[in-house]
Design a protein around this motif. Structure first.
Motif, PDB file in Angstrom:
ATOM      1  N   PRO A 309       0.813  -1.227   0.000  1.00 27.26           N
ATOM      2  CA  PRO A 309       0.000   0.000   0.000  1.00 27.26           C
ATOM      3  C   PRO A 309       0.847   1.277   0.000  1.00 27.26           C
ATOM      4  O   PRO A 309       0.539   2.231  -0.727  1.00 27.26           O
ATOM      5  CB  PRO A 309      -0.826  -0.131   1.291  1.00 27.26           C
ATOM      6  N   ASP A 310       1.901   1.297   0.807  1.00 26.69           N
ATOM      7  CA  ASP A 310       2.766   2.484   0.848  1.00 26.69           C
ATOM      8  C   ASP A 310       3.484   2.686  -0.483  1.00 26.69           C
ATOM      9  O   ASP A 310       3.642   3.822  -0.953  1.00 26.69           O
ATOM     10  CB  ASP A 310       3.794   2.344   1.972  1.00 26.69           C
ATOM     11  N   ARG A 313       1.070   4.243  -2.961  1.00 23.60           N
ATOM     12  CA  ARG A 313       0.878   5.689  -2.755  1.00 23.60           C
ATOM     13  C   ARG A 313       2.030   6.479  -3.371  1.00 23.60           C
ATOM     14  O   ARG A 313       1.809   7.562  -3.931  1.00 23.60           O
ATOM     15  CB  ARG A 313       0.767   5.976  -1.256  1.00 23.60           C
ATOM     16  N   SER A 314       3.232   5.949  -3.277  1.00 23.02           N
ATOM     17  CA  SER A 314       4.374   6.626  -3.892  1.00 23.02           C
ATOM     18  C   SER A 314       4.314   6.531  -5.406  1.00 23.02           C
ATOM     19  O   SER A 314       4.601   7.504  -6.116  1.00 23.02           O
ATOM     20  CB  SER A 314       5.691   6.018  -3.377  1.00 23.02           C
ATOM     21  N   ALA A 316       1.778   6.484  -7.239  1.00 23.00           N
ATOM     22  CA  ALA A 316       0.759   7.415  -7.733  1.00 23.00           C
ATOM     23  C   ALA A 316       1.319   8.820  -7.928  1.00 23.00           C
ATOM     24  O   ALA A 316       0.740   9.629  -8.661  1.00 23.00           O
ATOM     25  CB  ALA A 316      -0.424   7.447  -6.767  1.00 23.00           C
ATOM     26  N   LYS A 317       2.453   9.124  -7.294  1.00 21.81           N
ATOM     27  CA  LYS A 317       3.084  10.447  -7.409  1.00 21.81           C
ATOM     28  C   LYS A 317       4.199  10.470  -8.453  1.00 21.81           C
ATOM     29  O   LYS A 317       4.909  11.465  -8.571  1.00 21.81           O
ATOM     30  CB  LYS A 317       3.666  10.858  -6.054  1.00 21.81           C
ATOM     31  N   GLU A 346      -5.760  -3.384  -1.615  1.00 20.78           N
ATOM     32  CA  GLU A 346      -5.618  -1.992  -1.195  1.00 20.78           C
ATOM     33  C   GLU A 346      -4.768  -1.205  -2.188  1.00 20.78           C
ATOM     34  O   GLU A 346      -5.065  -0.039  -2.495  1.00 20.78           O
ATOM     35  CB  GLU A 346      -5.007  -1.926   0.197  1.00 20.78           C
ATOM     36  N   ILE A 350      -5.853   2.126  -4.235  1.00 20.33           N
ATOM     37  CA  ILE A 350      -5.104   3.384  -4.174  1.00 20.33           C
ATOM     38  C   ILE A 350      -4.793   3.898  -5.577  1.00 20.33           C
ATOM     39  O   ILE A 350      -4.884   5.094  -5.864  1.00 20.33           O
ATOM     40  CB  ILE A 350      -3.805   3.194  -3.374  1.00 20.33           C
TER      41      ILE A 350
END
Length: 414
Positions: A309-310, A313-314, A316-317, A346, A350
């Protein structure tokens, strides 16, 4: 006369000293490039005077020591002619100033090896002269340094010769263009101890324009990658780092991840098979978004499923990221199997992505991404189908989100 850049360059040089200078700003690069075009000014400023009889000594070295059995071949004659009449500033400076009084000048040896290196096994020698110090040093330490015998002595001799060079040679810069321009340092399959890595990183100040750093299957451990990370500030032009199948561990990858912000041009990063687990995966997730130019990332064969998950999130940037490899992450126990399955879901949520089998186009699961699902039971049912096709340890699925593909296999046994 370029008084502005000239004075700026002179002030910077004397303030910080060659070659371990710390300032490499755009103005500094501009000054070096402009000064490189002013040959007379550079030669006068750095007092690179023609050593008496250097052409004669160079000819004797090439014909009698390096090519003793081929001293009359067109290859040797061509090398002598090119190096003694060239307008290549780097070549002239090296031949005129580099260890000309030594019995076996190491930089002259490197020049000859660079000249005669074949383009491939079936091609003749490339017959080219280096245009940057990075090209010469990378080629030399790769050809000679790959051999274990005599590696330590050679590295020491080469480093001493480089430290004795005039500052103009040490920082000389050429504008590099083209998608494949710039040298790569490749030590694939060469076992590198901690001492070997320590010796290698001492050359980083002379490899400023290195484009690739490839150490697959080199058995580099935590201490080795730590030493590499400490010197990465010299290699800000890197586009590829390959550490495939080493043993850098969690502490090593943490040290490397702390330097990601320096690698603004990095496009490919491979850390596959490096004994990385949860804490290392977290370190990567926290820092990987600094690599805004990254296009390909390989983290397979590491137990980083808990960081999915972490990582998502990265990712996605990172708008340029196109491919991520997370194959064969492994698991321990039934509880971890179920937890990893939820982490995959998850990550899909995201990224607002979908899941399909590897090398197939059929969508198995598609996240609604904030939109209210018309039938929650139907969505959950599709996810159960995904879990079933992932039950084999070697079955790979692809999380797709826009132009990003993430290949992942967890070996879910449900």
């Amino acid at each position: 006369m370029l008084k502005g850049p000239y004075l700026f360059y002179r002030q910077t040089l004397f303030q910080f000293g060659p070659p371990e200078y710390q300032v490499y700003s755009l103005d500094y690069q501009y000054a070096v490039e402009e000064l490189a075009n002013q040959m007379d000014m550079i030669r006068k400023f750095f007092k690179i005077k023609e050593a008496k009889g250097w052409r004669k000594r160079w000819t004797e070295y090439v014909t009698q020591k390096y090519f003793p059995r081929r001293n009359r071949s067109p290859l040797v004659k061509d090398l002598i002619e090119q190096t003694t009449t060239t307008r290549n500033f780097l070549t002239m400076a090296l031949l005129q100033t580099a260890d000309v009084d030594e019995e076996n000048p190491v930089l002259w040896r490197c020049m000859c090896k660079f000249w005669e290196k074949p383009v491939s096994r079936s091609w003749p020698p490339r017959k080219e002269l280096p245009t940057t110090l990075t090209e010469l040093v990378a080629d030399c330490i790769e050809q000679v340094g790959r051999k274990k015998h005599g590696r330590k002595v050679f590295f020491s001799s080469l480093l001493s010769a480089l430290k004795a060079l005039p500052a103009a040679v040490a920082v000389f810069k050429r504008t590099v263009s083209g998608p494949n321009a710039g040298p790569t340092l490749f030590f694939g399959g060469v076992v590198l101890s901690g001492d070997d890595v320590t010796s290698l990183v001492k050359f980083f100040p002379y490899l400023l324009h290195l484009k690739g750093l490839k150490f697959p299957h080199c058995k580099i451990k935590t201490d080795g990658v730590t030493k590499i990370a400490e010197q990465l500030h010299f290699l800000q032009h890197l586009e590829k780092i390959n550490m495939y199948k080493n043993d850098i561990g969690n502490e090593g990858v943490k040290k490397l991840a702390e330097k990601f912000h320096l690698l603004q041009k990095l496009k490919e990063l491979s850390l596959q098979g490096n004994s990385i687990s949860a804490s290392g995966g977290t370190a990567i997730a926290e820092n990987v978004a600094h690599l805004q130019a990254l296009e390909r990332l390989s983290l397979g064969e590491n137990k980083v499923a808990s960081s999915l998950p972490d990582l998502a999130r990265s990712f996605a940037k990172m708008p340029r990221l196109r491919s991520v490899g997370l194959e064969y992450l492994g698991y321990e126990g039934e509880a971890e199997v179920a937890a990893n399955a939820e982490r995959v879901r998850e990550a899909v949520d995201i990224l607002c992505g979908s899941i399909r089998p590897y090398r197939q186009t059929t969508t198995l699961y598609n996240q609604t991404c904030g939109k209210s699902a018309t039938d929650t039971t139907l969505v959950d049912g599709k996810w159960e189908a995904v879990k079933k096709v992932m039950k084999l340890s070697n079955y790979i699925v692809v999380i797709q989100s826009g132009n990003l593909d993430i290949r992942i296999s967890l070996g879910l046994d449900v």
